[in-house]
Motif scaffolding. Structure first.
Motif, short mmCIF file in Angstrom:
data_model
loop_
_atom_site.label_atom_id
_atom_site.label_comp_id
_atom_site.label_asym_id
_atom_site.label_seq_id
_atom_site.Cartn_x
_atom_site.Cartn_y
_atom_site.Cartn_z
N VAL A 82 0.83 -1.21 0.00
CA VAL A 82 0.00 0.00 0.00
C VAL A 82 0.86 1.26 0.00
CG1 VAL A 82 -1.74 1.31 1.29
CG2 VAL A 82 -1.88 -1.19 1.18
N VAL A 83 0.50 2.20 -0.90
CA VAL A 83 1.19 3.48 -1.00
C VAL A 83 0.13 4.59 -0.94
CG1 VAL A 83 2.71 4.93 -2.39
CG2 VAL A 83 2.96 2.44 -2.46
N PHE A 84 0.32 5.52 0.01
CA PHE A 84 -0.56 6.68 0.14
C PHE A 84 0.11 7.83 -0.63
CE2 PHE A 84 -1.36 4.05 3.84
CZ PHE A 84 -2.75 3.96 3.81
N ILE A 85 -0.65 8.45 -1.54
CA ILE A 85 -0.06 9.40 -2.49
C ILE A 85 -0.56 10.82 -2.22
CG2 ILE A 85 0.31 9.88 -4.93
CD1 ILE A 85 -0.77 6.77 -5.15
N GLU A 86 0.38 11.73 -2.02
CA GLU A 86 0.09 13.14 -1.75
C GLU A 86 0.00 13.94 -3.04
OE1 GLU A 86 3.53 14.40 0.48
OE2 GLU A 86 2.81 13.46 2.32
N ASP A 87 -0.64 15.10 -2.96
CA ASP A 87 -0.68 16.10 -4.04
C ASP A 87 -1.30 15.59 -5.33
OD1 ASP A 87 0.66 17.83 -2.26
OD2 ASP A 87 2.61 17.10 -2.94
N VAL A 88 -2.29 14.71 -5.23
CA VAL A 88 -2.97 14.19 -6.41
C VAL A 88 -3.97 15.25 -6.89
CG1 VAL A 88 -4.43 12.35 -7.30
CG2 VAL A 88 -2.66 11.84 -5.62
N PRO A 89 -3.92 15.62 -8.17
CA PRO A 89 -4.85 16.63 -8.67
C PRO A 89 -6.31 16.18 -8.53
CG PRO A 89 -3.08 16.24 -10.25
CD PRO A 89 -2.97 15.19 -9.19
N GLU A 90 -7.19 17.14 -8.38
CA GLU A 90 -8.63 16.87 -8.20
C GLU A 90 -9.24 16.13 -9.38
OE1 GLU A 90 -10.72 17.34 -5.58
OE2 GLU A 90 -8.95 17.90 -4.42
N ASP A 91 -8.67 16.28 -10.58
CA ASP A 91 -9.29 15.63 -11.75
C ASP A 91 -8.90 14.16 -11.89
OD1 ASP A 91 -6.65 16.20 -12.45
OD2 ASP A 91 -7.13 16.74 -14.51
N CYS A 92 -8.04 13.65 -11.02
CA CYS A 92 -7.69 12.23 -11.05
C CYS A 92 -8.82 11.42 -10.43
CB CYS A 92 -6.39 11.97 -10.28
SG CYS A 92 -4.92 12.51 -11.13
N GLU A 93 -9.02 10.22 -10.97
CA GLU A 93 -10.10 9.34 -10.51
C GLU A 93 -9.57 7.95 -10.23
OE1 GLU A 93 -13.17 9.39 -13.44
OE2 GLU A 93 -13.43 11.56 -13.33
N VAL A 94 -10.38 7.15 -9.54
CA VAL A 94 -10.04 5.75 -9.29
C VAL A 94 -9.81 5.07 -10.63
CG1 VAL A 94 -10.95 3.57 -8.39
CG2 VAL A 94 -11.28 5.68 -7.10
N THR A 95 -8.81 4.23 -10.70
CA THR A 95 -8.30 3.46 -11.86
C THR A 95 -7.35 4.26 -12.74
OG1 THR A 95 -10.09 3.86 -13.48
CG2 THR A 95 -10.39 2.00 -11.93
N ASP A 96 -7.20 5.58 -12.53
CA ASP A 96 -6.22 6.34 -13.31
C ASP A 96 -4.82 5.85 -13.02
OD1 ASP A 96 -8.25 7.89 -14.35
OD2 ASP A 96 -7.66 9.74 -13.31
N ALA A 97 -4.00 5.76 -14.04
CA ALA A 97 -2.59 5.40 -13.88
C ALA A 97 -1.80 6.69 -13.67
CB ALA A 97 -2.08 4.66 -15.09
N ILE A 98 -0.93 6.67 -12.64
CA ILE A 98 -0.12 7.85 -12.34
C ILE A 98 1.30 7.43 -12.00
CG2 ILE A 98 -2.08 9.23 -11.54
CD1 ILE A 98 -1.28 8.56 -8.65
N ARG A 99 2.24 8.36 -12.20
CA ARG A 99 3.64 8.14 -11.80
C ARG A 99 3.82 8.81 -10.45
NH1 ARG A 99 7.09 5.30 -14.12
NH2 ARG A 99 8.86 6.65 -13.90
N ILE A 100 4.53 8.12 -9.55
CA ILE A 100 4.75 8.62 -8.21
C ILE A 100 6.20 8.44 -7.80
CG2 ILE A 100 2.37 8.16 -7.50
CD1 ILE A 100 3.40 5.61 -6.07
N SER A 101 6.60 9.18 -6.79
CA SER A 101 7.94 9.06 -6.22
C SER A 101 7.78 8.70 -4.74
CB SER A 101 8.70 10.37 -6.35
OG SER A 101 9.97 10.27 -5.73
N ILE A 102 8.43 7.61 -4.32
CA ILE A 102 8.33 7.15 -2.95
C ILE A 102 9.12 8.09 -2.04
CG2 ILE A 102 8.76 5.22 -1.35
CD1 ILE A 102 6.66 4.60 -3.55
N LEU A 103 8.43 8.60 -0.99
CA LEU A 103 9.05 9.56 -0.06
C LEU A 103 9.50 8.93 1.24
CD1 LEU A 103 6.46 12.48 -0.41
CD2 LEU A 103 8.71 12.27 -1.54
N SER A 104 8.67 8.06 1.81
CA SER A 104 8.99 7.49 3.13
C SER A 104 8.15 6.25 3.38
CB SER A 104 8.72 8.52 4.23
OG SER A 104 7.34 8.84 4.28
#
Length: 120
Positions: A82-104
């Protein structure tokens, strides 16, 4: 001979005590979903995370949750981790594919926090 009213009252008391005992025992065992969640958490504590701090990965948003800070966070998974993702834009929805950077990682390394980079 026993009065039926007394016997009936005793039956009600026995039924009430039985119901209390059942609820108490059930509460200790927990619901099926609580047990599964606890089992997954324990299994996660025994394995190494499939990502490292600084890794950039692509995930699908599986759900959104409200962080205790009041922020909206996306939840994604990397190999079930499980990864909790910060700063996701409001127009993103469930099932959208996104690139993320692991912080902690959290204290037990059973989940991670990441920052949104871009939609894919």
């Amino acid at each position: 001979m026993l009065d039926p009213a007394i016997l009936g009252g005793g039956g009600l008391v026995a039924l009430a005590l039985g119901a209390m005992l059942f609820r108490r025992l059930r509460g200790r065992a927990g619901s099926v979903s609580e047990r599964r969640s606890r089992e997954r958490h324990e299994a996660a504590q025994k394995r190494e995370p499939p990502v490292d701090i600084g890794d950039t990965v692509t995930v699908a948003i599986s759900e959104f949750t409200d962080h205790h800070s009041g922020e909206r966070r996306a939840v994604g998974k990397v190999e079930g981790f499980v990864v909790f993702i910060e700063d996701v834009p409001e127009d993103c929805e469930v099932t959208d594919a996104i690139r993320i950077s692991i912080l902690s990682f959290n204290r037990g390394h059973t989940s991670a926090t990441a920052r949104f980079l871009e939609s894919v």
